[in-house]
Design an enzyme around this catalytic site. Structure first.
Site, PDB file in Angstrom:
ATOM      1  N   ARG A 180      38.984  44.780  44.559  1.00  0.00           N
ATOM      2  CA  ARG A 180      39.919  45.720  44.744  1.00  0.00           C
ATOM      3  C   ARG A 180      40.009  46.088  45.980  1.00  0.00           C
ATOM      4  O   ARG A 180      38.646  46.149  46.594  1.00  0.00           O
ATOM      5  CB  ARG A 180      39.644  47.025  43.587  1.00  0.00           C
ATOM      6  CG  ARG A 180      40.051  46.957  42.334  1.00  0.00           C
ATOM      7  CD  ARG A 180      41.694  46.802  42.177  1.00  0.00           C
ATOM      8  NE  ARG A 180      42.018  46.682  40.621  1.00  0.00           N
ATOM      9  CZ  ARG A 180      42.336  45.446  39.989  1.00  0.00           C
ATOM     10  NH1 ARG A 180      42.114  44.221  40.663  1.00  0.00           N
ATOM     11  NH2 ARG A 180      42.690  45.604  38.618  1.00  0.00           N
ATOM     12  N   HIS A 232      47.770  39.617  46.126  1.00  0.00           N
ATOM     13  CA  HIS A 232      47.353  40.067  44.917  1.00  0.00           C
ATOM     14  C   HIS A 232      47.532  38.678  43.731  1.00  0.00           C
ATOM     15  O   HIS A 232      47.864  39.192  42.713  1.00  0.00           O
ATOM     16  CB  HIS A 232      47.743  41.289  44.332  1.00  0.00           C
ATOM     17  CG  HIS A 232      46.471  41.766  43.567  1.00  0.00           C
ATOM     18  ND1 HIS A 232      46.217  43.493  43.343  1.00  0.00           N
ATOM     19  CD2 HIS A 232      45.868  41.639  42.537  1.00  0.00           C
ATOM     20  CE1 HIS A 232      45.420  43.527  42.433  1.00  0.00           C
ATOM     21  NE2 HIS A 232      45.096  42.478  41.837  1.00  0.00           N
ATOM     22  N   GLU A 238      49.000  48.207  48.653  1.00  0.00           N
ATOM     23  CA  GLU A 238      49.699  47.057  48.740  1.00  0.00           C
ATOM     24  C   GLU A 238      51.542  47.341  47.846  1.00  0.00           C
ATOM     25  O   GLU A 238      51.463  48.160  47.446  1.00  0.00           O
ATOM     26  CB  GLU A 238      49.310  46.242  47.286  1.00  0.00           C
ATOM     27  CG  GLU A 238      47.895  45.826  47.570  1.00  0.00           C
ATOM     28  CD  GLU A 238      47.057  45.094  46.225  1.00  0.00           C
ATOM     29  OE1 GLU A 238      47.732  44.756  45.208  1.00  0.00           O
ATOM     30  OE2 GLU A 238      45.798  45.079  46.534  1.00  0.00           O
TER      31      GLU A 238
HETATM   32  N1  LIG Z   1      42.610  40.220  42.074  1.00  0.00           N
HETATM   33  C1  LIG Z   1      42.633  39.944  40.880  1.00  0.00           C
HETATM   34  O1  LIG Z   1      43.993  39.538  40.376  1.00  0.00           O
HETATM   35  C2  LIG Z   1      41.842  40.282  39.929  1.00  0.00           C
HETATM   36  C3  LIG Z   1      41.873  39.956  38.461  1.00  0.00           C
HETATM   37  C4  LIG Z   1      40.837  39.992  37.830  1.00  0.00           C
HETATM   38  C5  LIG Z   1      39.867  40.928  37.843  1.00  0.00           C
HETATM   39  N2  LIG Z   1      39.699  41.623  39.202  1.00  0.00           N
HETATM   40  C6  LIG Z   1      38.668  42.607  39.504  1.00  0.00           C
HETATM   41  O2  LIG Z   1      37.704  41.972  39.425  1.00  0.00           O
HETATM   42  C7  LIG Z   1      36.806  42.711  38.883  1.00  0.00           C
HETATM   43  C8  LIG Z   1      35.484  42.180  38.310  1.00  0.00           C
HETATM   44  O3  LIG Z   1      36.103  41.405  37.252  1.00  0.00           O
HETATM   45  P1  LIG Z   1      35.235  40.620  35.984  1.00  0.00           P
HETATM   46  O4  LIG Z   1      36.145  40.045  34.972  1.00  0.00           O
HETATM   47  O5  LIG Z   1      34.209  39.836  36.606  1.00  0.00           O
HETATM   48  O6  LIG Z   1      34.465  41.946  35.332  1.00  0.00           O
HETATM   49  P2  LIG Z   1      33.120  42.221  34.691  1.00  0.00           P
HETATM   50  O7  LIG Z   1      33.136  43.574  33.786  1.00  0.00           O
HETATM   51  O8  LIG Z   1      32.835  41.021  33.676  1.00  0.00           O
HETATM   52  O9  LIG Z   1      32.182  42.221  35.728  1.00  0.00           O
HETATM   53  C9  LIG Z   1      31.893  43.220  36.582  1.00  0.00           C
HETATM   54  C10 LIG Z   1      30.504  43.225  36.982  1.00  0.00           C
HETATM   55  O10 LIG Z   1      30.438  44.383  37.990  1.00  0.00           O
HETATM   56  C11 LIG Z   1      28.758  44.709  37.855  1.00  0.00           C
HETATM   57  N3  LIG Z   1      28.972  46.021  38.618  1.00  0.00           N
HETATM   58  C12 LIG Z   1      29.730  47.350  38.302  1.00  0.00           C
HETATM   59  N4  LIG Z   1      29.179  48.214  39.148  1.00  0.00           N
HETATM   60  C13 LIG Z   1      28.560  47.365  40.125  1.00  0.00           C
HETATM   61  C14 LIG Z   1      27.905  48.053  41.369  1.00  0.00           C
HETATM   62  N5  LIG Z   1      28.010  49.187  41.676  1.00  0.00           N
HETATM   63  N6  LIG Z   1      27.322  47.214  42.285  1.00  0.00           N
HETATM   64  C15 LIG Z   1      27.080  45.710  41.662  1.00  0.00           C
HETATM   65  N7  LIG Z   1      27.672  45.352  40.464  1.00  0.00           N
HETATM   66  C16 LIG Z   1      28.268  46.253  39.765  1.00  0.00           C
HETATM   67  C17 LIG Z   1      28.902  44.795  36.326  1.00  0.00           C
HETATM   68  O11 LIG Z   1      27.583  45.104  35.869  1.00  0.00           O
HETATM   69  C18 LIG Z   1      29.423  43.583  36.002  1.00  0.00           C
HETATM   70  O12 LIG Z   1      28.620  42.787  35.838  1.00  0.00           O
HETATM   71  C19 LIG Z   1      37.532  43.786  37.899  1.00  0.00           C
HETATM   72  O13 LIG Z   1      36.958  44.861  37.941  1.00  0.00           O
HETATM   73  C20 LIG Z   1      38.780  43.666  38.543  1.00  0.00           C
HETATM   74  O14 LIG Z   1      38.901  44.999  39.395  1.00  0.00           O
HETATM   75  C21 LIG Z   1      40.832  41.453  40.205  1.00  0.00           C
END
Ligand SMILES: NC(=O)c1ccc[n+]([C@@H]2O[C@H](COP(=O)([O-])OP(=O)(O)OC[C@H]3O[C@@H](n4cnc5c(N)ncnc54)[C@H](O)[C@@H]3O)[C@@H](O)[C@H]2O)c1
Length: 318
Positions: free
Chosen positions: A237, A284, A266
């Site tokens: 994000r 994005h 965005e």
């Molecule tokens: N660009 C895009 O189109 C797109 C698409 C999907 C997801 N995303 C973003 O990617 C992020 C991650 O997705 P995911 O499916 O891997 O989620 P997920 O929940 O499987 O993994 C997120 C990980 O981050 C860790 N985490 C939380 N807070 C933290 C911190 N302060 N420091 C370090 N680690 C921390 C959690 O323990 C978890 O393991 C989503 O939250 C979303 O914002 C973006």
């Protein structure tokens, strides 16, 4: 009585008829209200009230809207993974269930993260633009082979990125304070504290949700602690990286470049980062592969059907 579904996600059902078909076969009436840019609070306030279910993208869904939807709206299906466009506790208060699609688009996002990493390392976008401009000059980049990839966040996407990076011969170090231990498959990775991971990384890739803790996480202090000339990849994000600090760090040469799928505002009209040749910004698109969109749409449609036939939807968040 037919249940009404509001769809503000622009990509829902865009890759095959199956998700829409599933809703129709089960008697749902579907209204598409997506528009260019985000659907706003005012848009929702005008529209909401008569819908039983909502399929939403990144559009902000405020308490005011939840209040207006209260009683009728039973489920919001996030057409994606990130949950930062609504407050989960507030949704609970209004008895609205929320689902997302963890893991469903992880491979697509990981592909793009690797794509951005290779792009900034080998300056692909920069070199390609020169060729189209009539120039044929060699542009020297840097290898990813044997370099260290630091992953901030080791959830579904972080793991998919790690698998790919290992295939490129990279060393992978991970920071995720909520991870109990590295899964068996990843025993060859190193887990470390935040400062150690950012200090070791030649490439730093972010895979955390946007929360109070992660907002502005990658700032001036962090960038100064990173290796000189290292790269930042952000497919999570926009708000997680402080963009004016990133701009300064790239201009000074402290950071070698950045590959960004997400930015704080965005579209990034007038964003100074767009003027830097070391920065690649894409709109994005990380989850926008046809396979990922279709899989996400199917989960959303199935969850709405499940909700109203009395089965537990998948991936309930609240
Ligand atoms: N660009 C895009 O189109 C797109 C698409 C999907 C997801 N995303 C973003 O990617 C992020 C991650 O997705 P995911 O499916 O891997 O989620 P997920 O929940 O499987 O993994 C997120 C990980 O981050 C860790 N985490 C939380 N807070 C933290 C911190 N302060 N420091 C370090 N680690 C921390 C959690 O323990 C978890 O393991 C989503 O939250 C979303 O914002 C973006």
């Amino acid at each position: 009585l037919a249940k009404n579904v509001l769809v503000t996600s622009r990509s829902f059902g865009s890759m095959s008829d199956r998700p829409l078909q599933l809703l129709k076969e089960n008697g749902f009436s579907i209204t598409f209200k997506s528009k260019k840019g985000l659907y706003t609070e005012a848009d929702f306030l005008n529209e909401i009230g008569n819908y039983d279910a909502l399929i939403i993208g990144a559009d902000p869904f405020s308490e005011k809207v939840m209040q207006k939807a209260d009683g009728k709206l039973k489920i919001i299906c996030k057409h994606g993974a990130g949950l930062d466009n609504f407050d989960l506790e507030t949704a609970k208060k209004y008895h609205i269930r929320i689902t997302n699609v963890p893991g469903t688009n992880s491979n697509a996002v990981a592909d793009l993260a690797l794509g951005l990493m290779l792009d900034v390392a080998r300056r692909i976008t920069f070199a390609a633009a020169q060729v189209k401009d009539g120039q044929w000059k060699q542009v020297t980049g840097t290898d990813v082979y044997k370099k260290t990839l630091g992953l901030i966040g080791f959830g579904a996407i972080g793991k998919c990125v790690a698998r790919r990076a290992l295939g490129f011969g990279m060393k992978v170090v991970v920071y995720d304070p909520y991870l109990q231990k590295l899964p068996e498959e990843f025993q060859m990775l190193t887990r470390d504290n935040f400062n150690s991971v950012i200090g070791q990384a030649d490439f730093l890739s972010l895979h955390v949700p946007l929360t109070e803790q992660t907002k502005g996480l990658i700032n001036k202090t962090v960038m100064q602690r990173m290796k000189k000339g290292s790269f930042i990849i952000n497919t999570s994000r926009g708000g997680i990286v402080n963009e004016s600090d990133l701009y300064d760090a790239i201009v000074s040469g402290q950071i070698g470049g950045a590959g960004l799928d997400v930015v704080e505002h965005e579209p990034p009209t007038g964003n100074p980062l767009l003027t830097l040749p070391q920065v690649v910004v894409v709109p994005h698109i990380a989850m926008y592969s046809s396979e990922a969109i279709n899989a996400v749409s199917e989960v959303c449609a199935e969850n709405i059907v499940r909700m109203f036939v009395g089965e537990e939807p998948k991936y309930i968040v609240v």
